[in-house]
Motif scaffolding. Structure first.
Motif, mmCIF file in Angstrom:
data_model
loop_
_atom_site.group_PDB
_atom_site.id
_atom_site.type_symbol
_atom_site.label_atom_id
_atom_site.label_comp_id
_atom_site.label_asym_id
_atom_site.label_seq_id
_atom_site.Cartn_x
_atom_site.Cartn_y
_atom_site.Cartn_z
ATOM 1 N N ALA A 54 1.171 -1.182 -0.031
ATOM 2 C CA ALA A 54 0.300 0.344 -0.045
ATOM 3 C C ALA A 54 1.209 1.365 -0.005
ATOM 4 O O ALA A 54 2.066 0.677 0.432
ATOM 5 C CB ALA A 54 -0.258 -0.133 1.280
ATOM 6 N N VAL A 82 -3.578 6.129 4.347
ATOM 7 C CA VAL A 82 -3.412 5.347 3.167
ATOM 8 C C VAL A 82 -4.009 5.999 1.660
ATOM 9 O O VAL A 82 -5.354 6.211 1.729
ATOM 10 C CB VAL A 82 -4.098 3.645 3.222
ATOM 11 N N GLN A 84 -3.331 5.078 -1.778
ATOM 12 C CA GLN A 84 -3.304 3.334 -2.748
ATOM 13 C C GLN A 84 -3.182 1.386 -1.769
ATOM 14 O O GLN A 84 -2.333 1.912 -1.013
ATOM 15 C CB GLN A 84 -2.818 3.744 -3.779
ATOM 16 N N GLY A 85 -4.208 1.114 -2.082
ATOM 17 C CA GLY A 85 -3.761 -0.257 -1.562
ATOM 18 C C GLY A 85 -4.933 -0.200 -0.845
ATOM 19 O O GLY A 85 -5.680 0.362 -0.589
ATOM 20 N N ALA A 88 -7.469 2.177 1.527
ATOM 21 C CA ALA A 88 -7.334 3.566 0.435
ATOM 22 C C ALA A 88 -8.646 4.701 1.093
ATOM 23 O O ALA A 88 -9.505 4.212 1.905
ATOM 24 C CB ALA A 88 -7.447 3.497 -0.453
ATOM 25 N N TYR A 115 0.694 -4.041 4.451
ATOM 26 C CA TYR A 115 -0.394 -4.642 5.248
ATOM 27 C C TYR A 115 -0.177 -6.251 5.506
ATOM 28 O O TYR A 115 0.018 -6.923 4.223
ATOM 29 C CB TYR A 115 -1.564 -4.193 4.353
ATOM 30 N N TYR A 126 -0.280 -2.157 9.796
ATOM 31 C CA TYR A 126 0.402 -0.931 8.920
ATOM 32 C C TYR A 126 1.699 -1.396 8.900
ATOM 33 O O TYR A 126 2.109 -0.958 10.242
ATOM 34 C CB TYR A 126 -0.247 -0.037 8.257
#
Length: 396
Positions: A54, A82, A84-85, A88, A115, A126
């Motif tokens: 991510a 976050v 992307q991934g 998000a 993640y 994370y």
């Protein structure tokens, strides 16, 4: 990128036929090998830890003093949004990264997250594993391309096209085929041959002189591969000479690491060979009009080759030394005897790469020069005209 040698003298039809008869079968064999050995759909093995990648941006940092006796240098946590991934659009807490080489996080830093789907209860889901570098890398590539095009113009365009083909063959053929389990040395020879044909003809044009350089490069690559295989066997190298190789051995137990070592030697040698062979082929072509024999032509061109190869040998050795600089520093800091260090697996691989690559490079000069001299069209020497008698010469 190879030197721009200018337009060489044109070759005769007889010379073109000889070169075509040799290189066309080699090109067809390379194409057939590419088709037969082309890998299928090679999928990466799933991460056993269940981690997913991510991207995010640091929005807050809460650093605190580490407990007495703690090994880590920084303690505390950060908040990452976050982008992307998995997750998000959410903000997630992460521990400050630890370990050698890690730098402090600041608000606004772009980071790469891992993640963990099976995180320990009560632990962070994370973790920061790297920094985002896409933007400066894109600008660096744009700058490099701009410099090449500004200086090289049309030749710069063709050299970039050859570079694109080289990377495409490496990423789409060489790497997947090795991961699929094909013999690495065979894949490297076929891939390097395909790269050689595409890069040299795209960069220097489809001429007889480029074809001679291709033939010289191909012969030198075969010699480099044979010497590498011979001395890898004699030195009993396993291919486990670095942490990367050890990691590959763990993740892919069927991979031929000794063959991978040889593949790296062949592909690494190709980067320097093309420049030397093109220089020699064009040098012979330029000297041909004034030569009276093939031996004279060979001797004249080989003198140019000696000067060129002297700097090229230094280039290839420094390239290997630069790539292995951390290893050299580790060896310098060691208290082991020099003889023991030189014969260790780690340093023996680097010596093998440098020595075999240098031998192949040096051999490419006489090989290419001899091939170019053999197909050169020498003009027959004409006899000097006899002087005419003067107007006042006595008649017999």
């Amino acid at each position: 990128m190879s030197h721009d040698h200018g337009p060489p003298p044109a070759a005769s039809r007889h010379t073109r036929r000889i070169v075509t008869a040799v290189l066309v079968p080699a090109a067809l064999a390379t194409l057939a090998a590419l088709i037969l050995l082309w890998p299928g759909d090679v999928r990466a093995a799933p991460d056993p830890g269940g981690g997913q990648r991510a991207l995010g941006t640091v929005t807050a940092v809460a650093e605190q003093a580490c407990p007495a006796g703690a090994r880590q240098q920084r303690c505390g946590s950060a908040t990452v949004r976050v982008s992307q991934g998995p997750g998000a659009g959410t903000e997630q807490p992460v521990d400050l990264p630890q370990g050698p080489g890690t730098s402090a996080l600041h608000v606004g830093d772009g980071v790469v997250l891992l993640y963990l789907t099976d995180a320990v209860p009560g632990g962070r889901a994370y973790a920061v594993v790297d920094r985002q570098r896409s933007t400066p890398m894109i600008w660096l590539i744009v700058l490099a391309v701009g410099v090449i095009l500004a200086f090289g113009r049309w030749r710069g365009v063709t050299s970039l096209a050859g570079l694109a083909v080289s990377f495409a063959l490496l990423l789409l053929f060489v790497v997947p085929a090795i991961l699929e389990g094909s013999p690495p040395l065979l894949i490297a020879v076929v891939g390097a041959s395909a790269i050689m044909f595409a890069a040299l003809y795209l960069t220097h044009g489809v001429t007889v002189h480029t074809s001679v350089a291709v033939a010289g490069t191909l012969a030198s690559l075969v010699l480099t591969g044979l010497l590498g295989a011979l001395f890898t066997s004699l030195m009993q190298l396993s291919g486990l000479g670095s942490d990367d190789s050890s990691a590959l051995a763990v993740t892919n137990s069927t991979l031929d690491l000794r063959g991978l070592l040889l593949a790296g030697i062949v592909i690494g040698a190709l980067g320097v060979l093309d420049d030397v062979t093109v220089t020699q082929a064009v040098t012979v072509a330029e000297l041909t009009p004034g030569a009276t024999s093939r031996w004279e032509l060979y001797r004249g061109a080989i003198r140019v080759g000696r000067a060129h190869v002297a700097s090229a040998v230094n280039t290839i050795v420094l390239a290997y030394a630069g790539a292995s600089l951390p290893l050299l520093l580790l060896i310098a800091a060691s208290r082991a005897p020099v003889s023991e260090l030189l014969t260790s697996e780690y340093l023996a691989q680097e010596i093998l790469r440098s020595a075999v690559g240098t031998i192949g490079l040096v051999a490419s000069v006489p090989i290419t020069t001899a091939l170019a001299a053999l197909v050169a069209e020498l003009r027959p020497a004409t006899a000097a005209p006899e002087p005419r008698p003067g107007r006042h010469a006595r008649r017999a």
